[in-house]
Enzyme design. Sequence first.
Site, PDB file in Angstrom:
ATOM      1  N   LEU A 125       0.831  -1.202   0.000  1.00  0.00           N
ATOM      2  CA  LEU A 125       0.000   0.000   0.000  1.00  0.00           C
ATOM      3  C   LEU A 125       0.873   1.263   0.000  1.00  0.00           C
ATOM      4  O   LEU A 125       0.675   2.161  -0.816  1.00  0.00           O
ATOM      5  CB  LEU A 125      -0.915  -0.014   1.243  1.00  0.00           C
ATOM      6  CG  LEU A 125      -1.765   1.226   1.496  1.00  0.00           C
ATOM      7  CD1 LEU A 125      -2.824   1.395   0.408  1.00  0.00           C
ATOM      8  CD2 LEU A 125      -2.463   1.134   2.865  1.00  0.00           C
ATOM      9  N   SER A 126       1.858   1.317   0.894  1.00  0.00           N
ATOM     10  CA  SER A 126       2.660   2.545   1.064  1.00  0.00           C
ATOM     11  C   SER A 126       3.490   2.867  -0.177  1.00  0.00           C
ATOM     12  O   SER A 126       4.000   1.972  -0.848  1.00  0.00           O
ATOM     13  CB  SER A 126       3.612   2.403   2.250  1.00  0.00           C
ATOM     14  OG  SER A 126       2.899   2.141   3.415  1.00  0.00           O
ATOM     15  N   GLU A 127       3.619   4.154  -0.423  1.00  0.00           N
ATOM     16  CA  GLU A 127       4.408   4.640  -1.564  1.00  0.00           C
ATOM     17  C   GLU A 127       5.331   5.755  -1.085  1.00  0.00           C
ATOM     18  O   GLU A 127       5.120   6.316   0.000  1.00  0.00           O
ATOM     19  CB  GLU A 127       3.474   5.192  -2.652  1.00  0.00           C
ATOM     20  CG  GLU A 127       2.539   4.150  -3.210  1.00  0.00           C
ATOM     21  CD  GLU A 127       1.728   4.678  -4.384  1.00  0.00           C
ATOM     22  OE1 GLU A 127       1.779   5.899  -4.669  1.00  0.00           O
ATOM     23  OE2 GLU A 127       1.061   3.854  -5.021  1.00  0.00           O
ATOM     24  N   ILE A 157       8.121  -2.215   2.084  1.00  0.00           N
ATOM     25  CA  ILE A 157       7.314  -3.429   1.952  1.00  0.00           C
ATOM     26  C   ILE A 157       7.934  -4.596   2.727  1.00  0.00           C
ATOM     27  O   ILE A 157       8.981  -5.131   2.352  1.00  0.00           O
ATOM     28  CB  ILE A 157       7.111  -3.798   0.459  1.00  0.00           C
ATOM     29  CG1 ILE A 157       6.462  -2.627  -0.294  1.00  0.00           C
ATOM     30  CG2 ILE A 157       6.284  -5.073   0.333  1.00  0.00           C
ATOM     31  CD1 ILE A 157       5.148  -2.127   0.287  1.00  0.00           C
ATOM     32  N   GLU A 363       1.563   0.027   9.773  1.00  0.00           N
ATOM     33  CA  GLU A 363       0.116  -0.283   9.775  1.00  0.00           C
ATOM     34  C   GLU A 363      -0.699   0.868  10.388  1.00  0.00           C
ATOM     35  O   GLU A 363      -1.701   0.662  11.071  1.00  0.00           O
ATOM     36  CB  GLU A 363      -0.158  -1.637  10.434  1.00  0.00           C
ATOM     37  CG  GLU A 363       0.587  -2.736   9.670  1.00  0.00           C
ATOM     38  CD  GLU A 363       0.012  -4.116   9.787  1.00  0.00           C
ATOM     39  OE1 GLU A 363      -1.175  -4.250  10.124  1.00  0.00           O
ATOM     40  OE2 GLU A 363       0.755  -5.071   9.492  1.00  0.00           O
TER      41      GLU A 363
HETATM   42  N1  CAA Z   1     -12.186   0.720   8.172  1.00  0.00           N
HETATM   43  C1  CAA Z   1     -13.062   0.629   7.144  1.00  0.00           C
HETATM   44  N2  CAA Z   1     -13.203   1.593   6.220  1.00  0.00           N
HETATM   45  C2  CAA Z   1     -12.458   2.696   6.352  1.00  0.00           C
HETATM   46  C3  CAA Z   1     -11.542   2.860   7.397  1.00  0.00           C
HETATM   47  C4  CAA Z   1     -11.410   1.814   8.322  1.00  0.00           C
HETATM   48  N3  CAA Z   1     -10.557   1.882   9.354  1.00  0.00           N
HETATM   49  N4  CAA Z   1     -10.911   4.049   7.247  1.00  0.00           N
HETATM   50  C5  CAA Z   1     -11.432   4.625   6.165  1.00  0.00           C
HETATM   51  N5  CAA Z   1     -12.375   3.818   5.614  1.00  0.00           N
HETATM   52  C6  CAA Z   1     -13.197   4.070   4.442  1.00  0.00           C
HETATM   53  C7  CAA Z   1     -14.105   5.288   4.683  1.00  0.00           C
HETATM   54  O1  CAA Z   1     -15.340   4.893   5.252  1.00  0.00           O
HETATM   55  C8  CAA Z   1     -14.269   5.842   3.282  1.00  0.00           C
HETATM   56  O2  CAA Z   1     -15.246   5.113   2.592  1.00  0.00           O
HETATM   57  P1  CAA Z   1     -16.534   5.888   1.915  1.00  0.00           P
HETATM   58  O3  CAA Z   1     -15.969   6.969   1.062  1.00  0.00           O
HETATM   59  O4  CAA Z   1     -17.240   4.821   1.165  1.00  0.00           O
HETATM   60  O5  CAA Z   1     -17.305   6.419   3.054  1.00  0.00           O
HETATM   61  C9  CAA Z   1     -12.951   5.523   2.610  1.00  0.00           C
HETATM   62  O6  CAA Z   1     -12.351   4.454   3.363  1.00  0.00           O
HETATM   63  C10 CAA Z   1     -12.003   6.689   2.573  1.00  0.00           C
HETATM   64  O7  CAA Z   1     -11.813   7.119   3.892  1.00  0.00           O
HETATM   65  P2  CAA Z   1     -11.663   8.631   4.292  1.00  0.00           P
HETATM   66  O8  CAA Z   1     -12.635   9.468   3.521  1.00  0.00           O
HETATM   67  O9  CAA Z   1     -11.734   8.667   5.774  1.00  0.00           O
HETATM   68  O10 CAA Z   1     -10.187   8.934   3.754  1.00  0.00           O
HETATM   69  P3  CAA Z   1      -9.092   9.897   4.334  1.00  0.00           P
HETATM   70  O11 CAA Z   1      -8.124  10.080   3.228  1.00  0.00           O
HETATM   71  O12 CAA Z   1      -9.697  11.080   4.971  1.00  0.00           O
HETATM   72  O13 CAA Z   1      -8.411   9.058   5.549  1.00  0.00           O
HETATM   73  C11 CAA Z   1      -7.097   7.253   6.460  1.00  0.00           C
HETATM   74  C12 CAA Z   1      -8.092   7.710   5.412  1.00  0.00           C
HETATM   75  C13 CAA Z   1      -7.889   6.660   7.625  1.00  0.00           C
HETATM   76  C14 CAA Z   1      -6.209   8.351   6.990  1.00  0.00           C
HETATM   77  C15 CAA Z   1      -6.272   6.197   5.706  1.00  0.00           C
HETATM   78  O14 CAA Z   1      -5.600   6.790   4.636  1.00  0.00           O
HETATM   79  C16 CAA Z   1      -5.294   5.432   6.566  1.00  0.00           C
HETATM   80  O15 CAA Z   1      -5.692   4.542   7.315  1.00  0.00           O
HETATM   81  N6  CAA Z   1      -3.978   5.733   6.422  1.00  0.00           N
HETATM   82  C17 CAA Z   1      -2.941   4.934   7.046  1.00  0.00           C
HETATM   83  C18 CAA Z   1      -2.437   3.899   6.071  1.00  0.00           C
HETATM   84  C19 CAA Z   1      -1.763   2.765   6.749  1.00  0.00           C
HETATM   85  O16 CAA Z   1      -2.192   2.272   7.782  1.00  0.00           O
HETATM   86  N7  CAA Z   1      -0.696   2.269   6.124  1.00  0.00           N
HETATM   87  C20 CAA Z   1      -0.015   1.122   6.589  1.00  0.00           C
HETATM   88  C21 CAA Z   1       0.747   0.502   5.459  1.00  0.00           C
HETATM   89  S1  CAA Z   1       0.696  -1.245   5.454  1.00  0.00           S
HETATM   90  C22 CAA Z   1       1.976  -1.749   6.456  1.00  0.00           C
HETATM   91  O17 CAA Z   1       2.523  -1.013   7.214  1.00  0.00           O
HETATM   92  C23 CAA Z   1       2.236  -3.197   6.347  1.00  0.00           C
HETATM   93  C24 CAA Z   1       3.597  -3.636   6.700  1.00  0.00           C
HETATM   94  O18 CAA Z   1       4.380  -3.914   5.844  1.00  0.00           O
HETATM   95  C25 CAA Z   1       3.931  -3.877   8.128  1.00  0.00           C
END
Ligand code: CAA
Length: 395
Positions: A125-127, A157, A363
């Site tokens: 996911l991350s970029e 990743i 995450e």
């Molecule tokens: N659960 C379910 N749905 C969710 C959600 C959640 N926790 N968070 C957001 N959504 C849904 C919203 O309901 C929305 O859907 P609708 O438009 O249909 O209503 C949609 O997703 C978009 O959400 P927002 O409008 O809230 O978007 P935003 O840009 O304002 O914020 C955010 C989104 C919560 C900040 C999100 O971008 C986020 O979680 N960012 C963090 C990303 C992250 O955790 N990255 C980790 C990388 S993976 C990793 O680390 C793995 C590894 O290798 C260890």
Amino acid sequence: MFFELTEEQQAVQQAARDFAQNVLKPGVIERDRDMKYPKNEVQQMKEMGFMGMMVSPEYGGGGMDTLSYVLAMEEISKVDSSCSVIMSVNNSLVCWGLETFGNEEQKQKYLTKLAGGEWIGAFCLSEPEAGSDATSQRTTAVDMGDYYLLNGTKNWITNGGSSQVHLVMAQTDKEKGHRGINCLIVETDWPGVVIGAKEDKLGIRASDTHTIMYNDVKVPKANRIGDDGFGFKFAMKTLNGGRIGIAAQALGIAGGAYELALAYSQERTAFGKPISKHQAISFKLADMATEIEAAKLMVYRAAWLKDQGMDYSTASAMAKLYASEVAMRHTVEAVQVHGGYGFVKEYHVERLMRDAKITQIYEGTSEIQRIVISRNILEGQLYLPIWSEKPAMAV
Ligand code: CAA
């Protein structure tokens, strides 16, 4: 309320504890120092069924509940968080995502291999310019009829260089914003998949973190998870559960540091008595014990809510936020309890302190968890359920 673990959960906890102490601990300092991928150790984790714990036996998994997975993550993280993050990404991001949202063909083709440990997966996911702001995906998946043409770069990743399958989030229709993002299953030996160098990190140094480039990779339409545009929701829903795994990792790191600090404080004497008998140290131990117990209740409750089919997005965000802050705070204190010995590698606590930091970042950073929690509170979720007969919501 009932706090006893089942016999099966206790057996999983004991097996993970024995594995961590007997197999992981002997070489953990060298693997951390040399950034050496724990190939043999991961092989043993596969053989012990730690790579697909929650996957249904129908697809080759252990068919266990989330709490069993949390218990195993906790014990392994007390010793080696490089191993536990490899396990966590495969279990709660890749396998869970595929089993919950993939179709039957995708499960037969990919999940069976990932759950049994034949293959390892990564979650992309991350970029470079889209970390916390995950909707701003620059990677593109252009619809070419029967396939997508995938181009872009993914950062940080986990399992990047050691995986056979990537779940890649990419933008298909920019006009639609996050509703134009798809999740594609990509095999890493396909033409155009380029694995960048392994990152030289502060902590979890033995785990395999890479930048990945996708250059004109042809991904069959059959490898899209869910409907067109479901990719961002897929990522968010999957991360809700992934965060329970990282919360368990943080809990384990804190617990590992606490156990070491407690043992050391009872052996080391100063001013004529064990340092544990000095209030300056015993109060630190009391704070560690108290906050670790609080974090444990939060992490286990989040796992329990998930297993009940109830809404767990707030609970998992709270558990990760709190457990990761506890891990950071108390690994620093564990180093302090050890004095000068805490500052050298041989005593393990400095590594736990370095490993703790990432649990506040990946995450979803602590700041992102606060966004998730505050939005849910403001939408009316004043308190989380303690117990309920009826599942309120599925995934
Ligand atoms: N659960 C379910 N749905 C969710 C959600 C959640 N926790 N968070 C957001 N959504 C849904 C919203 O309901 C929305 O859907 P609708 O438009 O249909 O209503 C949609 O997703 C978009 O959400 P927002 O409008 O809230 O978007 P935003 O840009 O304002 O914020 C955010 C989104 C919560 C900040 C999100 O971008 C986020 O979680 N960012 C963090 C990303 C992250 O955790 N990255 C980790 C990388 S993976 C990793 O680390 C793995 C590894 O290798 C260890």
